[in-house]
Write a protein that holds these residues in place. Structure first.
Motif, PDB file in Angstrom:
ATOM      1  N   LEU A   1     -24.549 -28.198 -10.306  1.00 21.03           N
ATOM      2  CA  LEU A   1     -24.371 -28.243 -11.760  1.00 21.03           C
ATOM      3  C   LEU A   1     -24.394 -29.678 -12.269  1.00 21.03           C
ATOM      4  CD1 LEU A   1     -21.616 -25.515 -12.272  1.00 21.03           C
ATOM      5  CD2 LEU A   1     -24.013 -25.390 -12.972  1.00 21.03           C
ATOM      6  N   LYS A   2     -23.825 -30.604 -11.507  1.00 21.72           N
ATOM      7  CA  LYS A   2     -23.805 -32.004 -11.929  1.00 21.72           C
ATOM      8  C   LYS A   2     -25.205 -32.614 -11.883  1.00 21.72           C
ATOM      9  CE  LYS A   2     -18.992 -33.006 -10.766  1.00 21.72           C
ATOM     10  NZ  LYS A   2     -18.062 -33.793  -9.922  1.00 21.72           N
ATOM     11  N   ILE A   3     -26.011 -32.138 -10.936  1.00 23.08           N
ATOM     12  CA  ILE A   3     -27.376 -32.657 -10.844  1.00 23.08           C
ATOM     13  C   ILE A   3     -28.211 -32.184 -12.030  1.00 23.08           C
ATOM     14  CG2 ILE A   3     -29.519 -32.544  -9.495  1.00 23.08           C
ATOM     15  CD1 ILE A   3     -27.709 -32.195  -7.018  1.00 23.08           C
ATOM     16  N   GLY A   4     -27.939 -30.937 -12.443  1.00 23.00           N
ATOM     17  CA  GLY A   4     -28.691 -30.377 -13.560  1.00 23.00           C
ATOM     18  C   GLY A   4     -30.160 -30.266 -13.219  1.00 23.00           C
TER      19      GLY A   4
ATOM     20  N   ARG B   1     -21.733 -25.585  -5.494  1.00 21.61           N
ATOM     21  CA  ARG B   1     -22.085 -25.135  -6.850  1.00 21.61           C
ATOM     22  C   ARG B   1     -21.814 -26.241  -7.868  1.00 21.61           C
ATOM     23  NH1 ARG B   1     -19.948 -20.034  -5.086  1.00 21.61           N
ATOM     24  NH2 ARG B   1     -17.896 -20.622  -5.854  1.00 21.61           N
ATOM     25  N   ASP B   2     -20.666 -26.911  -7.706  1.00 22.53           N
ATOM     26  CA  ASP B   2     -20.339 -27.994  -8.627  1.00 22.53           C
ATOM     27  C   ASP B   2     -21.357 -29.130  -8.521  1.00 22.53           C
ATOM     28  OD1 ASP B   2     -18.150 -26.580  -9.411  1.00 22.53           O
ATOM     29  OD2 ASP B   2     -16.706 -27.710  -8.178  1.00 22.53           O
ATOM     30  N   ALA B   3     -21.786 -29.411  -7.289  1.00 24.06           N
ATOM     31  CA  ALA B   3     -22.752 -30.500  -7.086  1.00 24.06           C
ATOM     32  C   ALA B   3     -24.078 -30.192  -7.774  1.00 24.06           C
ATOM     33  CB  ALA B   3     -22.972 -30.730  -5.591  1.00 24.06           C
TER      34      ALA B   3
END
Length: 346
Positions: free
Chosen positions: A336-339, A332-334
């Protein structure tokens, strides 16, 4: 009708559903007997009892059979020191093994290839094969300790890989559906919360009562399977359900007659409650123990924190939940960072 047990006679129901009877004496050869209600049964039984005494002495001189070793192990201090539920499970496996052709073989002639071949008979049911391997190991180790054989022939044999993943963990949607159907104050809701908010096995949950409540809102548990003692903080939702249980009840969970549930009746009752609320999956009490561990892992609890509640002796089982939760959280964090970008450079 009163059931009469006949000495040295064992009743066995095969996979085909047929009931068979066997004469089983620790120092005499096994004999297949006619049906108990047949006119031929008693003559055959008397003949089995009157087998040649020379043959009995010869068997003793040549060494004990595996069946005789099983009987000796069932009388050993190691077996007697086990919990009654464990004794019952082991005894049932041993009795089935004693019905096999190898039961009459001399113990000293067993080798590792023999054990591997006997285990192979259960290849279609890996869990049963592993139960046999465990029993062979313990029984032959007993013979080693008594000086009857020099080496345990079951040593070094690998367990079969079991495909089954065990009881299904309850999904959050299934827990919510169950909660919405069974109201606060019902035995069904209390059963859910006891399992979910303590993370204990069904054998422990059915024994919990007011006598286990300690000061500062702690629930005292001594696990039946492992003997582990735990102090578990009461979750507010569980505390509200417990407060509705009369303090005159010996256990929190009780049948319509006011008696404690047996483990098996409790499992059947859970299955019935699950079905009544419209859940199609076959869910079990143990699945809520898994759900409790999963929820704690998803909340960020470490394996040691989860084990302080569930009482697991090793962390390998718990780490399956924490690794899955960590993977989902990292994924999930990955994302979100990609956007709105791309995984690859343009």
């Amino acid at each position: 009708m009163i059931a009469v047990r006949i000495k040295y006679v064992q009743k066995h129901r095969g996979r085909d559903g047929r009931v068979r009877y066997y004469f089983r004496h620790p120092r005499l050869p096994r004999v297949s007997l006619p049906d108990l209600h047949s006119d031929d049964f008693w003559p055959a039984y008397q003949k089995a009892l009157a087998q040649d005494t020379f043959q009995e002495k010869q068997t003793a001189k040549e060494g004990d059979t595996f069946s005789a070793l099983c009987e000796a192990w069932l009388r050993s201090a190691h077996y007697i020191g086990l919990k009654p539920s464990t004794q019952r499970g082991y005894r049932n496996i041993v009795r089935r093994m004693q019905l096999e052709d190898f039961a009459d073989h001399q113990v000293r002639y067993f080798t590792t290839p023999h054990i591997r071949a006997f285990i192979g008979r259960k290849s279609k049911t890996p869990a049963a094969a592993n139960h046999w391997l465990k029993m062979f190991g313990m029984i032959f180790q007993y013979a080693v300790d008594r000086g009857e054989i020099e080496r345990n022939p079951a040593t070094g044999i690998s367990r079969m890989k079991e495909k089954s993943v065990g009881a299904k963990s309850w999904e959050d949607s299934e827990i919510a559906q169950y909660e919405n159907y069974w109201p606060s104050g019902s035995t069904a809701r209390l059963a859910l919360y006891l399992l979910l908010y303590t993370g204990q096995r069904r054998s422990d949950v059915v024994r919990m009562g007011w006598a286990d409540i300690q000061e500062a809102g702690l629930l005292s548990v001594q696990q039946m399977k492992t003997g582990t003692r735990l102090l578990i903080p009461l979750h507010p939702a569980l505390a509200r359900e417990i407060d509705q249980v009369p303090k005159t009840h010996p256990t929190f969970l009780a049948t319509e007659e006011g008696k404690p549930f047996s483990v098996h009746v409790f499992s059947h009752r859970i299955a019935k409650w699950v079905e009544m609320c419209g859940i199609k999956e076959r869910l079990s009490p143990h699945g809520l123990r898994k759900a409790a561990a999963r929820r704690m892992a998803e909340a960020g609890c470490s394996p040691h924190q989860i084990a302080s509640i569930t009482g697991h002796k090793t962390l390998s089982e718990i780490e399956r939940y924490t690794k899955a939760a960590d993977q989902a959280r990292l994924a999930r964090d990955a994302v979100l960072k990609i956007g709105h970008g791309s995984f690859t450079k343009s």
